[in-house]
Scaffold this motif. Structure first.
Motif, mmCIF file in Angstrom:
data_model
loop_
_atom_site.group_PDB
_atom_site.id
_atom_site.type_symbol
_atom_site.label_atom_id
_atom_site.label_comp_id
_atom_site.label_asym_id
_atom_site.label_seq_id
_atom_site.Cartn_x
_atom_site.Cartn_y
_atom_site.Cartn_z
ATOM 1 N N ARG A 1 -35.278 -30.502 -30.048
ATOM 2 C CA ARG A 1 -34.873 -30.568 -31.459
ATOM 3 C C ARG A 1 -34.295 -29.264 -31.986
ATOM 4 N NH1 ARG A 1 -39.661 -31.457 -34.589
ATOM 5 N NH2 ARG A 1 -38.298 -31.998 -36.325
ATOM 6 N N SER A 2 -34.584 -28.151 -31.328
ATOM 7 C CA SER A 2 -34.056 -26.860 -31.782
ATOM 8 C C SER A 2 -32.576 -26.750 -31.436
ATOM 9 C CB SER A 2 -34.832 -25.704 -31.139
ATOM 10 O OG SER A 2 -36.183 -25.712 -31.555
ATOM 11 N N LYS A 3 -31.769 -26.360 -32.420
ATOM 12 C CA LYS A 3 -30.329 -26.261 -32.226
ATOM 13 C C LYS A 3 -29.824 -24.881 -32.640
ATOM 14 C CE LYS A 3 -30.197 -30.724 -31.316
ATOM 15 N NZ LYS A 3 -29.993 -31.195 -29.935
ATOM 16 N N PRO A 4 -28.849 -24.324 -31.879
ATOM 17 C CA PRO A 4 -28.288 -23.015 -32.241
ATOM 18 C C PRO A 4 -27.705 -22.994 -33.649
ATOM 19 C CG PRO A 4 -27.567 -23.675 -30.041
ATOM 20 C CD PRO A 4 -28.262 -24.852 -30.628
ATOM 21 N N GLU A 5 -27.093 -24.113 -34.072
ATOM 22 C CA GLU A 5 -26.498 -24.133 -35.403
ATOM 23 C C GLU A 5 -27.556 -24.045 -36.499
ATOM 24 O OE1 GLU A 5 -26.233 -28.486 -33.824
ATOM 25 O OE2 GLU A 5 -26.142 -26.429 -33.038
ATOM 26 N N PHE A 6 -28.754 -24.587 -36.232
ATOM 27 C CA PHE A 6 -29.833 -24.465 -37.208
ATOM 28 C C PHE A 6 -30.345 -23.032 -37.248
ATOM 29 C CE2 PHE A 6 -30.807 -29.194 -36.414
ATOM 30 C CZ PHE A 6 -29.997 -29.578 -37.475
ATOM 31 N N ALA A 7 -30.451 -22.398 -36.085
ATOM 32 C CA ALA A 7 -30.889 -20.999 -36.026
ATOM 33 C C ALA A 7 -29.925 -20.106 -36.806
ATOM 34 C CB ALA A 7 -30.996 -20.544 -34.574
ATOM 35 N N GLU A 8 -28.635 -20.314 -36.602
ATOM 36 C CA GLU A 8 -27.629 -19.531 -37.327
ATOM 37 C C GLU A 8 -27.695 -19.828 -38.819
ATOM 38 O OE1 GLU A 8 -23.936 -20.587 -35.515
ATOM 39 O OE2 GLU A 8 -24.474 -19.736 -33.562
ATOM 40 N N GLY A 9 -27.911 -21.108 -39.158
ATOM 41 C CA GLY A 9 -27.997 -21.489 -40.564
ATOM 42 C C GLY A 9 -29.182 -20.861 -41.269
ATOM 43 N N GLU B 1 -30.630 -17.950 -40.555
ATOM 44 C CA GLU B 1 -30.312 -16.540 -40.793
ATOM 45 C C GLU B 1 -29.327 -16.396 -41.948
ATOM 46 O OE1 GLU B 1 -29.673 -13.892 -37.441
ATOM 47 O OE2 GLU B 1 -30.340 -15.457 -36.069
ATOM 48 N N GLU B 2 -28.333 -17.266 -41.980
ATOM 49 C CA GLU B 2 -27.333 -17.210 -43.047
ATOM 50 C C GLU B 2 -27.960 -17.462 -44.408
ATOM 51 O OE1 GLU B 2 -23.558 -19.858 -44.584
ATOM 52 O OE2 GLU B 2 -23.886 -19.721 -42.418
ATOM 53 N N ASP B 3 -28.847 -18.466 -44.483
ATOM 54 C CA ASP B 3 -29.490 -18.785 -45.760
ATOM 55 C C ASP B 3 -30.423 -17.666 -46.221
ATOM 56 O OD1 ASP B 3 -28.164 -21.168 -45.986
ATOM 57 O OD2 ASP B 3 -29.805 -22.399 -45.226
ATOM 58 N N LEU B 4 -31.119 -17.032 -45.296
ATOM 59 C CA LEU B 4 -31.998 -15.918 -45.668
ATOM 60 C C LEU B 4 -31.178 -14.746 -46.204
ATOM 61 C CD1 LEU B 4 -34.583 -15.940 -42.727
ATOM 62 C CD2 LEU B 4 -34.971 -16.664 -45.090
ATOM 63 N N ARG B 5 -30.046 -14.481 -45.565
ATOM 64 C CA ARG B 5 -29.181 -13.394 -46.061
ATOM 65 C C ARG B 5 -28.611 -13.746 -47.426
ATOM 66 N NH1 ARG B 5 -27.478 -13.197 -40.398
ATOM 67 N NH2 ARG B 5 -28.324 -11.291 -39.460
ATOM 68 N N TRP B 6 -28.291 -15.022 -47.640
ATOM 69 C CA TRP B 6 -27.790 -15.456 -48.947
ATOM 70 C C TRP B 6 -28.825 -15.199 -50.029
ATOM 71 C CZ3 TRP B 6 -29.573 -19.852 -51.853
ATOM 72 C CH2 TRP B 6 -28.821 -20.115 -53.001
ATOM 73 N N LEU B 7 -30.096 -15.412 -49.705
ATOM 74 C CA LEU B 7 -31.172 -15.124 -50.653
ATOM 75 C C LEU B 7 -31.317 -13.630 -50.923
ATOM 76 C CD1 LEU B 7 -34.020 -17.540 -49.474
ATOM 77 C CD2 LEU B 7 -32.773 -17.660 -51.639
ATOM 78 N N GLY B 8 -30.811 -12.813 -50.010
ATOM 79 C CA GLY B 8 -30.957 -11.371 -50.144
ATOM 80 C C GLY B 8 -32.073 -10.793 -49.293
ATOM 81 N N LEU B 9 -32.580 -11.582 -48.343
ATOM 82 C CA LEU B 9 -33.676 -11.133 -47.479
ATOM 83 C C LEU B 9 -33.128 -10.541 -46.193
ATOM 84 C CD1 LEU B 9 -36.089 -14.197 -47.846
ATOM 85 C CD2 LEU B 9 -36.006 -12.132 -49.229
ATOM 86 N N LEU C 1 -31.625 -25.380 -49.150
ATOM 87 C CA LEU C 1 -30.916 -24.199 -49.640
ATOM 88 C C LEU C 1 -29.409 -24.367 -49.543
ATOM 89 C CD1 LEU C 1 -33.722 -22.942 -49.706
ATOM 90 C CD2 LEU C 1 -32.742 -20.857 -48.761
ATOM 91 N N ARG C 2 -28.962 -25.020 -48.471
ATOM 92 C CA ARG C 2 -27.516 -25.193 -48.292
ATOM 93 C C ARG C 2 -26.934 -26.051 -49.416
ATOM 94 N NH1 ARG C 2 -25.029 -23.901 -43.658
ATOM 95 N NH2 ARG C 2 -26.715 -22.375 -43.700
ATOM 96 N N GLN C 3 -27.671 -27.102 -49.814
ATOM 97 C CA GLN C 3 -27.180 -27.964 -50.889
ATOM 98 C C GLN C 3 -27.226 -27.250 -52.234
ATOM 99 O OE1 GLN C 3 -25.758 -31.088 -50.531
ATOM 100 N NE2 GLN C 3 -25.180 -30.616 -52.653
ATOM 101 N N LEU C 4 -28.297 -26.525 -52.506
ATOM 102 C CA LEU C 4 -28.385 -25.772 -53.751
ATOM 103 C C LEU C 4 -27.263 -24.745 -53.832
ATOM 104 C CD1 LEU C 4 -32.243 -25.181 -53.985
ATOM 105 C CD2 LEU C 4 -30.865 -26.695 -55.419
ATOM 106 N N ARG C 5 -26.957 -24.151 -52.706
ATOM 107 C CA ARG C 5 -25.867 -23.177 -52.648
ATOM 108 C C ARG C 5 -24.537 -23.845 -52.958
ATOM 109 N NH1 ARG C 5 -25.039 -19.631 -47.174
ATOM 110 N NH2 ARG C 5 -23.182 -18.438 -47.763
ATOM 111 N N ARG C 6 -24.315 -25.033 -52.355
ATOM 112 C CA ARG C 6 -23.080 -25.769 -52.627
ATOM 113 C C ARG C 6 -23.004 -26.199 -54.085
ATOM 114 N NH1 ARG C 6 -23.428 -28.138 -47.129
ATOM 115 N NH2 ARG C 6 -24.822 -29.747 -47.953
ATOM 116 N N ASP C 7 -24.161 -26.519 -54.663
ATOM 117 C CA ASP C 7 -24.191 -26.936 -56.059
ATOM 118 C C ASP C 7 -23.889 -25.785 -57.017
ATOM 119 O OD1 ASP C 7 -24.788 -29.510 -55.343
ATOM 120 O OD2 ASP C 7 -26.937 -29.327 -55.699
ATOM 121 N N GLY C 8 -23.963 -24.558 -56.536
ATOM 122 C CA GLY C 8 -23.649 -23.407 -57.375
ATOM 123 C C GLY C 8 -24.843 -22.657 -57.905
ATOM 124 N N VAL C 9 -26.038 -22.927 -57.376
ATOM 125 C CA VAL C 9 -27.215 -22.174 -57.803
ATOM 126 C C VAL C 9 -27.102 -20.739 -57.286
ATOM 127 C CG1 VAL C 9 -29.716 -21.945 -57.531
ATOM 128 C CG2 VAL C 9 -28.703 -24.189 -57.936
#
Length: 443
Positions: A46-54, A56-64, A250-258
């Motif tokens: 079930r583990s996918k490289p695209e999820f791993a990259e996602g 990291e990307e979402d954590l950086r978007w949060l500022g972590l 987080l990806r959807q909230l980001r797309r929504d403009g939060v």
């Protein structure tokens, strides 16, 4: 202090994950500690490289950010070595029952009025029986022999907690295919990477009791790791949030403009008596207090998040958003529209009003008003004095005032019932566009 955030890359992060990540990060930064990002990726199917990259990307978007990083699939040799130590001490034992056989045993115990626990029948198996079964093609799974009694700890959020080990089945730590389960790998990692505090969701309380027992069997010092469990989130009505995580990813909230600052501020205060204040992780870390988190479930209310998002946007200076604005949009535009934004994506709509084409709104009853407004429209240059001077002239000729005066003009100029203060907005629209829209609305 050393903490860790350990998501499984089997999907993208949702607000529950983010809350845990923010709590750990704030504690580490507040106390000069270290923050480890660990990907628990031993579930290779079930583990996918695209999820791993996602993740990291979402954590950086949060500022972590993180001080250390590891993937569990890079540490399989460490888990194998730890497993051998448990086998040698008799705490890890092989079992040969199939899923069907285990299910039958559980059903039988339930019918007898007994709890559906594993009966430890495999402990009676001799080495010869095991060798014979393996020679015939069977692969054992391995269970951890719980020590019995109760495990107790002082939880950083929930207070005194205990787990009665005698009420649990010996957990499987190694599957028949040789893969390791999280219950085991997490303990090995926490022990070997020097984790001092584990902050995670309340759904892990039973796991904590089991893992403290495993930690002791591996030679860990009692109390070396402190535990804190945040109560789970519910929706605004108090129902389980898990059924609606798709809309709260987080990806959807980001797309929504939060805005990340709104989400960080909201999640950092959620479940406590503190009023949420939007801010970056660095800004909220100083006031974060695990001791103020309630023991009750916290309600995640999108309306409260949106209110915080508005508050953040309304106070942002031009320099903070300059690179996100449409080409050509300057500081005067941003200062005019920011007070009307719920989400940043709405900037594009207001830029279309200023620099693009819209459909003006006009009612037959307002045709005479709009005709007079067209006749009295001042020549440029325009500034913030233009709107009050112009509307005063229109009011004098039509006798209209208040909403009856301003709403038809706003609808004709912007195509909307509400919006930015036209004192600042009208000069951005410009005379040529305003004249065209007034005529279109009249016709």
């Amino acid at each position: 202090m050393k903490v860790r955030f350990a998501p499984s890359p089997t999907g993208l992060l949702h607000v529950g994950n983010a809350r845990i990540a923010i709590a750990n990060w704030c504690l580490a930064r507040q106390r000069g500690g270290r923050f480890l990002l660990r990907l628990d990726d031993t579930d290779t199917e079930r583990s996918k490289p695209e999820f791993a990259e996602g993740i990291e990307e979402d954590l950086r978007w949060l500022g972590l950010d993180w001080d250390e990083f590891l993937k569990q699939t890079d540490r399989l040799d460490r888990y194998a070595a730890a497993a051998e130590r448990l086998k040698a001490s008799g705490r890890l034992y092989p079992c040969l029952e199939t899923e069907e056989e285990l299910a039958y045993k559980r059903e039988q115990r339930i019918r007898q009025g007994k709890p559906p626990l594993y009966d430890r029948a495999a402990l009676k198996m001799t080495k010869e029986q095991l060798d014979r079964a393996i020679a015939n093609g069977k692969s054992p799974h391995w269970r951890f022999l719980l020590s019995g009694g109760s495990v107790e700890w002082q939880d950083g959020v929930l207070g005194k907690r205990s787990v009665k080990l005698t009420s649990l089945s010996d957990p499987v730590l190694i599957r028949a295919d040789g893969s390791f389960l999280y219950t085991f790998t997490s303990v090995v990692d926490d022990l070997e990477t020097g984790i001092t505090d584990v902050v995670r969701g309340e759904d892990h309380v039973t796991n904590t009791g089991i893992q403290i027992d495993i930690l002791a069997a591996l030679g860990g010092r009692p109390g070396a790791i402190r535990f804190a469990h945040l109560p789970l989130l519910t929706d605004a009505d108090g129902g389980p949030l898990s059924k609606r995580l798709g809309s709260l990813g987080l990806r959807q909230l980001r797309r929504d403009g939060v805005e990340p600052a709104a989400l960080v501020g909201y999640l950092a205060a959620l479940g406590s008596a503190m009023d949420p204040v939007p801010g970056t992780p660095a800004e909220v870390a100083g006031s974060y207090d695990l001791g103020k988190v309630s023991r009750s479930a916290a309600r995640f209310d999108p309306k409260q998040l949106l209110a915080l998002n508005r508050k953040w946007l309304h106070g942002l200076p031009f320099a903070a958003v300059q690179d996100r604005l449409p080409p050509g949009a300057g500081e005067d535009f941003w200062l005019a529209v920011r007070g009307n934004l719920d989400l940043f994506r709405e900037v594009r709509d207001w830029w279309d009003v200023v620099a693009g084409d819209i459909v003006p709104m006009g009612e037959p009853a307002d045709a005479e008003l709009l005709r007079i407004a067209t006749e009295t429209l001042p020549e440029e240059p325009w500034d913030e004095a233009t709107w009050p001077a112009w509307t005063a002239a229109v009011a004098e000729r039509t006798g209209r005032k208040g909403k009856a005066l301003y709403l038809p003009l706003r609808r004709a100029l912007t195509g909307e019932d509400h919006g930015p203060d036209l004192k600042a907005f009208l000069p951005l629209i410009g005379r040529a566009r305003a004249l065209l829209r007034l005529r279109q609305a009249t016709g």
